[in-house]
Design a protein around this motif. Sequence first.
Motif, PDB file in Angstrom:
ATOM      1  N   VAL A 198     -60.484  -0.362 -31.426  1.00 29.48           N
ATOM      2  CA  VAL A 198     -60.178  -0.217 -30.004  1.00 29.48           C
ATOM      3  C   VAL A 198     -59.878  -1.580 -29.370  1.00 29.48           C
ATOM      4  CG1 VAL A 198     -61.140   0.429 -27.763  1.00 29.48           C
ATOM      5  CG2 VAL A 198     -61.469   1.925 -29.736  1.00 29.48           C
ATOM      6  N   VAL A 199     -60.643  -2.615 -29.740  1.00 26.93           N
ATOM      7  CA  VAL A 199     -60.387  -3.960 -29.221  1.00 26.93           C
ATOM      8  C   VAL A 199     -59.013  -4.450 -29.669  1.00 26.93           C
ATOM      9  CG1 VAL A 199     -61.111  -6.376 -29.336  1.00 26.93           C
ATOM     10  CG2 VAL A 199     -62.815  -4.575 -29.015  1.00 26.93           C
ATOM     11  N   SER A 200     -58.676  -4.227 -30.935  1.00 29.81           N
ATOM     12  CA  SER A 200     -57.362  -4.614 -31.444  1.00 29.81           C
ATOM     13  C   SER A 200     -56.256  -3.866 -30.696  1.00 29.81           C
ATOM     14  CB  SER A 200     -57.275  -4.326 -32.945  1.00 29.81           C
ATOM     15  OG  SER A 200     -58.271  -5.031 -33.663  1.00 29.81           O
ATOM     16  N   PHE A 201     -56.498  -2.593 -30.438  1.00 27.14           N
ATOM     17  CA  PHE A 201     -55.561  -1.785 -29.657  1.00 27.14           C
ATOM     18  C   PHE A 201     -55.357  -2.396 -28.274  1.00 27.14           C
ATOM     19  CE2 PHE A 201     -54.748   1.598 -26.609  1.00 27.14           C
ATOM     20  CZ  PHE A 201     -53.800   2.401 -27.222  1.00 27.14           C
ATOM     21  N   ALA A 202     -56.457  -2.810 -27.644  1.00 30.43           N
ATOM     22  CA  ALA A 202     -56.383  -3.389 -26.301  1.00 30.43           C
ATOM     23  C   ALA A 202     -55.602  -4.698 -26.299  1.00 30.43           C
ATOM     24  CB  ALA A 202     -57.788  -3.611 -25.749  1.00 30.43           C
ATOM     25  N   VAL A 203     -55.748  -5.499 -27.361  1.00 34.86           N
ATOM     26  CA  VAL A 203     -55.018  -6.764 -27.461  1.00 34.86           C
ATOM     27  C   VAL A 203     -53.517  -6.521 -27.481  1.00 34.86           C
ATOM     28  CG1 VAL A 203     -54.530  -8.729 -28.970  1.00 34.86           C
ATOM     29  CG2 VAL A 203     -56.895  -8.041 -28.555  1.00 34.86           C
ATOM     30  N   VAL A 204     -53.071  -5.606 -28.331  1.00 35.08           N
ATOM     31  CA  VAL A 204     -51.638  -5.319 -28.433  1.00 35.08           C
ATOM     32  C   VAL A 204     -51.140  -4.605 -27.180  1.00 35.08           C
ATOM     33  CG1 VAL A 204     -49.881  -4.069 -29.754  1.00 35.08           C
ATOM     34  CG2 VAL A 204     -51.707  -5.289 -30.937  1.00 35.08           C
ATOM     35  N   LEU A 205     -51.964  -3.737 -26.610  1.00 34.05           N
ATOM     36  CA  LEU A 205     -51.592  -3.049 -25.376  1.00 34.05           C
ATOM     37  C   LEU A 205     -51.349  -4.054 -24.252  1.00 34.05           C
ATOM     38  CD1 LEU A 205     -51.354  -0.133 -24.133  1.00 34.05           C
ATOM     39  CD2 LEU A 205     -53.697  -0.474 -23.318  1.00 34.05           C
ATOM     40  N   ALA A 206     -52.246  -5.029 -24.127  1.00 38.54           N
ATOM     41  CA  ALA A 206     -52.098  -6.051 -23.088  1.00 38.54           C
ATOM     42  C   ALA A 206     -50.867  -6.914 -23.329  1.00 38.54           C
ATOM     43  CB  ALA A 206     -53.356  -6.916 -23.033  1.00 38.54           C
ATOM     44  N   ASP A 207     -50.638  -7.272 -24.590  1.00 35.48           N
ATOM     45  CA  ASP A 207     -49.469  -8.098 -24.909  1.00 35.48           C
ATOM     46  C   ASP A 207     -48.173  -7.348 -24.615  1.00 35.48           C
ATOM     47  OD1 ASP A 207     -48.441 -10.630 -26.281  1.00 35.48           O
ATOM     48  OD2 ASP A 207     -47.466  -9.074 -27.458  1.00 35.48           O
ATOM     49  N   THR A 208     -48.176  -6.051 -24.838  1.00 35.12           N
ATOM     50  CA  THR A 208     -46.960  -5.249 -24.643  1.00 35.12           C
ATOM     51  C   THR A 208     -46.675  -4.983 -23.176  1.00 35.12           C
ATOM     52  OG1 THR A 208     -47.299  -4.163 -26.783  1.00 35.12           O
ATOM     53  CG2 THR A 208     -45.823  -3.070 -25.224  1.00 35.12           C
ATOM     54  N   TYR A 209     -47.687  -4.547 -22.427  1.00 37.41           N
ATOM     55  CA  TYR A 209     -47.442  -4.069 -21.069  1.00 37.41           C
ATOM     56  C   TYR A 209     -47.843  -5.058 -19.979  1.00 37.41           C
ATOM     57  CZ  TYR A 209     -46.595   0.323 -23.453  1.00 37.41           C
ATOM     58  OH  TYR A 209     -46.086   1.282 -24.287  1.00 37.41           O
ATOM     59  N   LEU A 210     -48.845  -5.891 -20.222  1.00 41.80           N
ATOM     60  CA  LEU A 210     -49.231  -6.873 -19.216  1.00 41.80           C
ATOM     61  C   LEU A 210     -48.422  -8.159 -19.345  1.00 41.80           C
ATOM     62  CD1 LEU A 210     -53.130  -6.445 -19.085  1.00 41.80           C
ATOM     63  CD2 LEU A 210     -51.365  -5.357 -17.673  1.00 41.80           C
ATOM     64  N   ARG A 211     -48.184  -8.598 -20.569  1.00 40.63           N
ATOM     65  CA  ARG A 211     -47.401  -9.810 -20.802  1.00 40.63           C
ATOM     66  C   ARG A 211     -45.908  -9.525 -20.939  1.00 40.63           C
ATOM     67  NH1 ARG A 211     -50.133 -13.672 -25.148  1.00 40.63           N
ATOM     68  NH2 ARG A 211     -48.620 -15.052 -24.156  1.00 40.63           N
ATOM     69  N   GLY A 212     -45.561  -8.257 -20.950  1.00 44.33           N
ATOM     70  CA  GLY A 212     -44.150  -7.885 -20.915  1.00 44.33           C
ATOM     71  C   GLY A 212     -43.400  -7.985 -22.223  1.00 44.33           C
ATOM     72  N   ASN A 213     -44.107  -7.970 -23.367  1.00 42.97           N
ATOM     73  CA  ASN A 213     -43.430  -8.030 -24.660  1.00 42.97           C
ATOM     74  C   ASN A 213     -43.091  -6.618 -25.128  1.00 42.97           C
ATOM     75  OD1 ASN A 213     -43.367 -10.913 -25.320  1.00 42.97           O
ATOM     76  ND2 ASN A 213     -45.605 -10.757 -25.291  1.00 42.97           N
ATOM     77  N   ARG A 214     -42.172  -5.988 -24.398  1.00 43.42           N
ATOM     78  CA  ARG A 214     -41.771  -4.628 -24.720  1.00 43.42           C
ATOM     79  C   ARG A 214     -40.871  -4.614 -25.941  1.00 43.42           C
ATOM     80  NH1 ARG A 214     -42.432  -1.081 -20.509  1.00 43.42           N
ATOM     81  NH2 ARG A 214     -42.255   0.441 -22.212  1.00 43.42           N
ATOM     82  N   GLN A 215     -40.992  -3.553 -26.736  1.00 41.60           N
ATOM     83  CA  GLN A 215     -40.187  -3.418 -27.944  1.00 41.60           C
ATOM     84  C   GLN A 215     -38.776  -2.958 -27.592  1.00 41.60           C
ATOM     85  OE1 GLN A 215     -41.044  -4.077 -31.133  1.00 41.60           O
ATOM     86  NE2 GLN A 215     -43.096  -4.739 -30.578  1.00 41.60           N
ATOM     87  N   PRO A 216     -37.763  -3.517 -28.258  1.00 44.50           N
ATOM     88  CA  PRO A 216     -36.392  -3.039 -28.027  1.00 44.50           C
ATOM     89  C   PRO A 216     -36.250  -1.551 -28.335  1.00 44.50           C
ATOM     90  CG  PRO A 216     -36.380  -5.102 -29.251  1.00 44.50           C
ATOM     91  CD  PRO A 216     -37.807  -4.637 -29.197  1.00 44.50           C
ATOM     92  N   VAL A 217     -36.938  -1.088 -29.384  1.00 50.90           N
ATOM     93  CA  VAL A 217     -36.993   0.338 -29.705  1.00 50.90           C
ATOM     94  C   VAL A 217     -38.357   0.839 -29.237  1.00 50.90           C
ATOM     95  CG1 VAL A 217     -36.853   2.069 -31.534  1.00 50.90           C
ATOM     96  CG2 VAL A 217     -35.503  -0.035 -31.706  1.00 50.90           C
ATOM     97  N   ARG A 218     -38.378   1.632 -28.190  1.00 52.48           N
ATOM     98  CA  ARG A 218     -39.627   1.955 -27.503  1.00 52.48           C
ATOM     99  C   ARG A 218     -40.662   2.638 -28.389  1.00 52.48           C
ATOM    100  NH1 ARG A 218     -38.803  -1.786 -24.237  1.00 52.48           N
ATOM    101  NH2 ARG A 218     -37.936  -1.374 -22.178  1.00 52.48           N
TER     102      ARG A 218
END
Length: 233
Positions: free
Chosen positions: A18-38
Amino acid sequence: MQPTWLVALSWASLAVGVVSFAVVLADTYLRGNRQPVRVMEIVWLVTVLYIGPAAVRLYWNWGRPEAFTQRRQEDQPRRPRRGIVVTHVSRCGAHCALGFIVAEVALYAVRFDSAEDPLWVAYAGDYLTAVTIAVLFRYFAGPGRSLTKVWHALSSVGRMELLTITVFEVALFVWLTLAHRVVFPELHLRPDSPTFWFAGQLGLIAGFVAAWPTASWQLGRRLRLEPRRLPYD
């Protein structure tokens, strides 16, 4: 009653996921590192959920859009072999992990009991759900919705992902059988127990490791595991 140490270990392993999930979730949506293929955002979130910190490292090296930007700036536009294999196995693994979760919860809801009912019923549900999710991911990955795209999604999964998914699932099922019948025969593992999901985590990790050589072999045979041109190329 399950041993206290095993329950504690199960909760600890799930918490790390869950912590690892939160790290990637924050990097994707809070830091704006969205994937080109959603759909790859779902793939990486599911991957780190069951593998944990090791998958966060894989994401940092091969999954973040910044990694592709840096390679392009260094005149290395296409991903190396390892990056392609990591992404392919992670994608197929996400299908299997989601299939496992959805099917096992559904079976539990209809009173399926692995201690009394044949395990192959659960395995068939896991596998068919994983393949269905793979087709849905392919279908929703790009623009447009049509019957032609349904056929394209089916053929793409059959050509590029079905073998890797099958190897992944076989490794998962071998481990789950050992967990139910040999390792924890007296615990009656069910989805209402953290030990069940801990065993599932271990099985999914085994599947990831087992699927890696298969994906590498497919790539070595010059099988195209990705679209011909990706948004970050």
